[in-house]
Design a protein around this motif. Structure first.
Motif, PDB file in Angstrom:
ATOM      1  N   LEU A 286      -8.714 -28.976   0.877  1.00  0.00           N
ATOM      2  CA  LEU A 286      -9.235 -30.321   0.642  1.00  0.00           C
ATOM      3  C   LEU A 286      -9.217 -30.666  -0.845  1.00  0.00           C
ATOM      4  CD1 LEU A 286     -10.275 -32.575   2.442  1.00  0.00           C
ATOM      5  CD2 LEU A 286     -12.601 -31.802   1.992  1.00  0.00           C
ATOM      6  N   THR A 287      -9.522 -29.668  -1.686  1.00  0.00           N
ATOM      7  CA  THR A 287      -9.456 -29.890  -3.134  1.00  0.00           C
ATOM      8  C   THR A 287      -8.030 -30.159  -3.573  1.00  0.00           C
ATOM      9  OG1 THR A 287     -11.374 -28.444  -3.477  1.00  0.00           O
ATOM     10  CG2 THR A 287      -9.973 -28.885  -5.381  1.00  0.00           C
ATOM     11  N   THR A 288      -7.078 -29.449  -2.966  1.00  0.00           N
ATOM     12  CA  THR A 288      -5.663 -29.678  -3.285  1.00  0.00           C
ATOM     13  C   THR A 288      -5.262 -31.116  -2.975  1.00  0.00           C
ATOM     14  OG1 THR A 288      -5.121 -27.361  -2.830  1.00  0.00           O
ATOM     15  CG2 THR A 288      -3.299 -28.939  -2.797  1.00  0.00           C
ATOM     16  N   VAL A 289      -5.697 -31.620  -1.824  1.00  0.00           N
ATOM     17  CA  VAL A 289      -5.400 -33.002  -1.443  1.00  0.00           C
ATOM     18  C   VAL A 289      -5.958 -33.976  -2.476  1.00  0.00           C
ATOM     19  CG1 VAL A 289      -5.831 -34.805   0.272  1.00  0.00           C
ATOM     20  CG2 VAL A 289      -5.287 -32.486   1.021  1.00  0.00           C
ATOM     21  N   ALA A 290      -7.215 -33.764  -2.885  1.00  0.00           N
ATOM     22  CA  ALA A 290      -7.863 -34.678  -3.837  1.00  0.00           C
ATOM     23  C   ALA A 290      -7.192 -34.630  -5.206  1.00  0.00           C
ATOM     24  CB  ALA A 290      -9.344 -34.327  -3.960  1.00  0.00           C
ATOM     25  N   MET A 326      -4.917 -40.418  -0.740  1.00  0.00           N
ATOM     26  CA  MET A 326      -5.107 -38.974  -0.673  1.00  0.00           C
ATOM     27  C   MET A 326      -6.391 -38.574  -1.389  1.00  0.00           C
ATOM     28  SD  MET A 326      -2.773 -37.597   1.140  1.00  0.00           S
ATOM     29  CE  MET A 326      -1.072 -37.774   1.711  1.00  0.00           C
ATOM     30  N   LEU A 327      -6.664 -39.211  -2.517  1.00  0.00           N
ATOM     31  CA  LEU A 327      -7.918 -38.954  -3.221  1.00  0.00           C
ATOM     32  C   LEU A 327      -9.101 -39.322  -2.341  1.00  0.00           C
ATOM     33  CD1 LEU A 327      -9.557 -38.251  -5.769  1.00  0.00           C
ATOM     34  CD2 LEU A 327      -9.137 -40.588  -6.577  1.00  0.00           C
ATOM     35  N   GLY A 328      -9.004 -40.471  -1.659  1.00  0.00           N
ATOM     36  CA  GLY A 328     -10.070 -40.886  -0.760  1.00  0.00           C
ATOM     37  C   GLY A 328     -10.292 -39.894   0.364  1.00  0.00           C
ATOM     38  N   LEU A 329      -9.216 -39.370   0.945  1.00  0.00           N
ATOM     39  CA  LEU A 329      -9.344 -38.357   1.984  1.00  0.00           C
ATOM     40  C   LEU A 329      -9.984 -37.085   1.438  1.00  0.00           C
ATOM     41  CD1 LEU A 329      -5.849 -38.765   3.692  1.00  0.00           C
ATOM     42  CD2 LEU A 329      -8.049 -39.239   4.769  1.00  0.00           C
ATOM     43  N   GLY A 330      -9.590 -36.712   0.214  1.00  0.00           N
ATOM     44  CA  GLY A 330     -10.073 -35.466  -0.355  1.00  0.00           C
ATOM     45  C   GLY A 330     -11.525 -35.502  -0.773  1.00  0.00           C
ATOM     46  N   VAL A 331     -12.021 -36.650  -1.213  1.00  0.00           N
ATOM     47  CA  VAL A 331     -13.404 -36.714  -1.712  1.00  0.00           C
ATOM     48  C   VAL A 331     -14.349 -37.459  -0.784  1.00  0.00           C
ATOM     49  CG1 VAL A 331     -12.670 -36.550  -4.128  1.00  0.00           C
ATOM     50  CG2 VAL A 331     -12.968 -38.814  -3.075  1.00  0.00           C
ATOM     51  N   GLY A 332     -13.785 -38.272   0.140  1.00  0.00           N
ATOM     52  CA  GLY A 332     -14.672 -39.102   0.949  1.00  0.00           C
ATOM     53  C   GLY A 332     -14.498 -38.995   2.440  1.00  0.00           C
ATOM     54  N   GLY A 333     -13.376 -38.429   2.903  1.00  0.00           N
ATOM     55  CA  GLY A 333     -13.178 -38.281   4.327  1.00  0.00           C
ATOM     56  C   GLY A 333     -12.195 -39.285   4.903  1.00  0.00           C
ATOM     57  N   VAL A 334     -12.038 -39.214   6.220  1.00  0.00           N
ATOM     58  CA  VAL A 334     -11.018 -39.999   6.921  1.00  0.00           C
ATOM     59  C   VAL A 334     -11.238 -41.493   6.769  1.00  0.00           C
ATOM     60  CG1 VAL A 334     -10.103 -40.571   9.197  1.00  0.00           C
ATOM     61  CG2 VAL A 334     -10.502 -38.188   8.583  1.00  0.00           C
ATOM     62  N   ALA A 335     -12.464 -41.949   6.956  1.00  0.00           N
ATOM     63  CA  ALA A 335     -12.710 -43.394   6.975  1.00  0.00           C
ATOM     64  C   ALA A 335     -12.335 -44.050   5.653  1.00  0.00           C
ATOM     65  CB  ALA A 335     -14.177 -43.669   7.312  1.00  0.00           C
ATOM     66  N   ILE A 336     -12.651 -43.409   4.527  1.00  0.00           N
ATOM     67  CA  ILE A 336     -12.353 -44.006   3.232  1.00  0.00           C
ATOM     68  C   ILE A 336     -10.847 -44.059   2.991  1.00  0.00           C
ATOM     69  CG2 ILE A 336     -12.537 -43.625   0.742  1.00  0.00           C
ATOM     70  CD1 ILE A 336     -15.383 -42.767   1.136  1.00  0.00           C
ATOM     71  N   GLY A 337     -10.148 -42.948   3.250  1.00  0.00           N
ATOM     72  CA  GLY A 337      -8.705 -42.928   3.035  1.00  0.00           C
ATOM     73  C   GLY A 337      -7.973 -43.903   3.945  1.00  0.00           C
ATOM     74  N   ILE A 338      -8.332 -43.932   5.233  1.00  0.00           N
ATOM     75  CA  ILE A 338      -7.648 -44.806   6.189  1.00  0.00           C
ATOM     76  C   ILE A 338      -8.027 -46.271   5.970  1.00  0.00           C
ATOM     77  CG2 ILE A 338      -7.374 -45.358   8.641  1.00  0.00           C
ATOM     78  CD1 ILE A 338      -5.850 -42.897   7.714  1.00  0.00           C
ATOM     79  N   PHE A 339      -9.244 -46.527   5.498  1.00  0.00           N
ATOM     80  CA  PHE A 339      -9.625 -47.912   5.205  1.00  0.00           C
ATOM     81  C   PHE A 339      -8.740 -48.496   4.108  1.00  0.00           C
ATOM     82  CE2 PHE A 339     -12.985 -50.907   3.321  1.00  0.00           C
ATOM     83  CZ  PHE A 339     -12.664 -51.923   4.208  1.00  0.00           C
ATOM     84  N   ALA A 410     -15.270 -40.554  -5.559  1.00  0.00           N
ATOM     85  CA  ALA A 410     -14.810 -39.633  -6.602  1.00  0.00           C
ATOM     86  C   ALA A 410     -15.885 -39.419  -7.660  1.00  0.00           C
ATOM     87  CB  ALA A 410     -13.532 -40.186  -7.245  1.00  0.00           C
ATOM     88  N   PHE A 411     -16.605 -40.477  -8.018  1.00  0.00           N
ATOM     89  CA  PHE A 411     -17.681 -40.363  -9.000  1.00  0.00           C
ATOM     90  C   PHE A 411     -18.769 -39.398  -8.533  1.00  0.00           C
ATOM     91  CE2 PHE A 411     -21.812 -41.925 -10.598  1.00  0.00           C
ATOM     92  CZ  PHE A 411     -21.607 -41.745 -11.966  1.00  0.00           C
ATOM     93  N   LEU A 417     -11.695 -36.500 -11.437  1.00  0.00           N
ATOM     94  CA  LEU A 417     -10.817 -37.375 -10.664  1.00  0.00           C
ATOM     95  C   LEU A 417     -11.299 -38.825 -10.704  1.00  0.00           C
ATOM     96  CD1 LEU A 417     -10.089 -35.100  -7.567  1.00  0.00           C
ATOM     97  CD2 LEU A 417      -8.727 -35.412  -9.642  1.00  0.00           C
ATOM     98  N   PHE A 418     -12.591 -39.027 -10.876  1.00  0.00           N
ATOM     99  CA  PHE A 418     -13.127 -40.378 -11.028  1.00  0.00           C
ATOM    100  C   PHE A 418     -12.545 -41.045 -12.270  1.00  0.00           C
ATOM    101  CE2 PHE A 418     -16.279 -42.656 -13.646  1.00  0.00           C
ATOM    102  CZ  PHE A 418     -16.343 -43.845 -12.929  1.00  0.00           C
TER     103      PHE A 418
END
Length: 632
Positions: A286-290, A326-339, A410-411, A417-418
């Motif tokens: 997950l860190t790699t993705v972010a 990808m950053l959204g998926l890595g730090v916030g989960g599916v909903a943030i990245g897909i949104f 990210a913050f 990353l933020f």
């Protein structure tokens, strides 16, 4: 409840369209050349209507999931069964709306853009297959079926990027896209095999369950997840496999719109989201993705600052926005990245269609040859500005709601990353409005060699889809004003902005993002609009940095000249050629020479003289007697 047969039709309708255009319509095309476009649009209209029905049904279903019976595909001795099955959950429902709606708008637009092209029917056949492949990918319930559609998406992108194959640049770009994405796909394939040999299943839901219960864990889970992500890195053009996407602009502009908004590049982000429970239980993966996403966002934005081809500016914008996802998926989960993927699909498709519209009017994609188009192309100008404001994250347009979710996540979780994300906000606003002012501001600068007379507004068949997408670029973000989108996706904590339409502005983070975006727009206006600052003087002042960005960090030269031509062609492949010519061919030729020499020697003994044959018989008998005497 929706009948299963209708759910299967969502991706079968475009597939049927491909078959009909390819096999049955050719004899009619001389009399009705537009028929292939009508068939494609009709099939996508049907798929979109069914997708809306599925979305409504999934919202009302328990657990936001519809049951769809599997069909047995392959039975292997030893108890291994591979099913043809579909997952119809909240993630699938959202992706179906994205793919069918954007594809429908692009195909309507294409009827005007591709008018008169000799490959008109071939274009719509490929586009139908492209959409069908992406729909199959988002609905597949096991990794084998998903991988089949994954490769079909890659094949279709190759065919469409190289659609004008008579142009060397288009043919090279198609090959480059196909080869570079294969590198990531190889890692994805290894991950699929790794999971199967350790779990005995290809089923995605079963793999999720094994990860959640801890049966699938440790090194296998981490390396498998990273292998899956490598496939996503290739398809979604993340660093270091991003170099194919800018060159993919050689295809028709509607193809670029579909690739960048709803199909090819969206596939990688979707894949990580689909397999997210595996990433969620591997901190390293997950860190790699972010990290890769955060770096790609600012890295690609830097190159978008200096490009003069409007489609290449948008291409680097896409890479940067995919990094955000990808950053959204890595730090916030599916909903943030897909949104963000959901919102991005509409404003990025609109930006590319706007680029196609100005090319249709000016005969060029070079912004240095445009200018002044707002006077003669008011609809294109208005829709392009709306899309630019949305991607810059200006309240209350769609991009604001999803981009600031990523920045806030990210913050809270990855401060470094933020900082990358917040700097990218400024850069995005600058390069997008640089494109706006160069293209639509000032006075017209002559256009390209293919320009036909004075610039003019595009026909209605091209403008209507742009207007629809402009509306969506404004309102699509409202789905999550109070967190409803995150609740529907049902993954993780998701969204912090749940105070409502105006309440969100009571936070400090949105204001920081808005201020930086506003400064980016102001700087672009100062340089390219009002010309308070000289772009040429700034370029000379920061010449080394400008050259670094403009030459794309010399990565194309590194990959193509060093890795391919010198290391592979001149080194590894040259070694293989040497081994083949001197080793394999040498051995074969040596055997042949020995055989020929033996034949010559034997021929010399076949003289036809009886006394010579008698001598050999006596020598043979003596040899036998001596052998028996000494060894018998």
């Amino acid at each position: 409840m929706i009948p299963s047969a209708l759910i299967w039709l969502i991706f079968l309708l475009p597939l049927i369209s491909f078959a009909v255009i390819s096999l049955f319509l050719r004899p009619l095309l001389n009399h009705k050349p537009k028929l292939s476009g009508y068939v494609t649009v009709a099939s996508l209209l049907g798929s979109f209507a069914l997708s809306v029905w599925v979305l409504i049904a999934v919202m009302a279903a328990p657990g936001h999931k519809l049951p769809v019976p599997d069909i047995t595909w392959v039975v292997i001795e030893g108890g291994i069964t591979i099913q043809l099955g579909l997952i119809v959950d909240s993630l699938t429902a959202v992706m179906l709306i994205i793919v069918t709606l954007v594809s429908l708008m692009v195909q309507v637009y294409s009827q005007g853009y591709m008018h008169g092209d000799p490959g008109y029917h071939r274009y719509f056949a490929f586009m139908s297959l492209f959409t069908a492949s992406m729909l199959g990918l988002v609905m597949a319930s096991n990794l084998i079926l998903l991988y089949v559609f994954w490769e079909l998406v890659g094949l279709c992108s190759y065919l469409l990027i190289g659609f004008w194959f008579h142009k060397p640049a288009a043919a090279d770009a198609a090959k480059k896209a196909f080869i570079v994405t294969r590198l990531g796909d190889f890692g994805f394939l290894i991950a699929i095999l790794l999971f199967f040999f350790n779990t005995g299943t290809f089923d995605i839901a079963e793999l999720h369950e094994l990860a959640l219960t801890g049966v699938l864990s440790g090194t296998v889970l981490t390396w498998g997840a990273i292998g899956i992500f490598s496939g996503a890195v290739g398809k979604s053009a993340q660093f270091p496999l991003h170099t194919w996407l800018p060159d993919a602009m050689e295809g028709p502009t509607p193809v670029s719109a579909l690739i960048h908004a709803a199909t090819m590049v969206a596939a990688g982000v979707f894949l990580v989201a689909r397999m997210f429970p595996l990433f969620e239980h591997s901190t390293q993966a997950l860190t790699t993705v972010a990290v890769v996403g955060g770096f790609t966002a600012i890295f690609a934005a830097s190159m978008g600052l200096v490009m003069t081809d409007i489609k290449r500016v948008l291409a680097y914008s896409t890479i940067s926005q995919l990094g955000y996802m990808m950053l959204g998926l890595g730090v916030g989960g599916v909903a943030i990245g897909i949104f963000h993927l959901f919102n991005h699909a509409f404003f990025k498709a609109l930006l590319f269609l706007g680029a196609g519209s100005v090319n249709h009017a000016t005969g060029t994609f070079d912004m240095k040859l445009m200018g002044g188009l707002r006077k003669v192309m008011p609809w294109t100008y208005a829709t392009f500005v709306i899309a630019s404001l949305s991607i810059a994250g200006i309240w209350p347009l769609a991009g604001f709601w999803s981009k600031d979710e990523i920045v806030l996540a990210a913050f809270e979780r990855q401060p470094i990353l933020f900082y990358l994300a917040i700097i990218t906000v400024f850069m995005t606003a600058f390069y997008m409005f640089r494109a706006v002012f160069l293209t639509f501001g000032g006075e017209y600068r002559g256009g390209g060699p293919e320009a036909h007379g004075k610039p003019h507004e595009s026909p209605l068949v091209m403008l209507r889809p742009m207007v629809v997408l402009a509306v969506l670029a404004v309102v699509s973000g409202f789905w999550n004003v109070t967190g409803h989108f995150g609740q529907f996706l049902g993954h993780g904590e998701t969204h912090g902005f749940v105070e409502g339409f105006f309440g969100v502005l009571t936070h400090g983070m949105p204001w920081l993002s808005l201020i930086l975006a506003g400064l980016g727009i102001l700087l672009a206006y100062a340089i390219y609009g009002a010309k308070w600052l000289s772009a040429e003087k700034i370029g000379r002042l920061f010449s080394p940095i400008y050259t670094l960005f403009y030459r794309k960090y010399w990565l194309d030269e590194l990959y193509e000249d060093i890795f391919v031509r010198k290391s592979l062609v001149g080194g590894f492949f040259a070694g293989l050629e040497y081994f083949d010519s001197r080793g394999v061919d040498g051995a074969v030729n040596g055997v042949a020479e020995v055989t020929i020499a033996s034949g010559r020697a034997i021929r010399r003994t076949q003289t036809g003289q009886l006394q010579l044959y008698g001598l050999f018989i006596i020598i043979g008998v003596l040899a036998i007697i001596l052998s028996l005497y000494f060894f018998g």
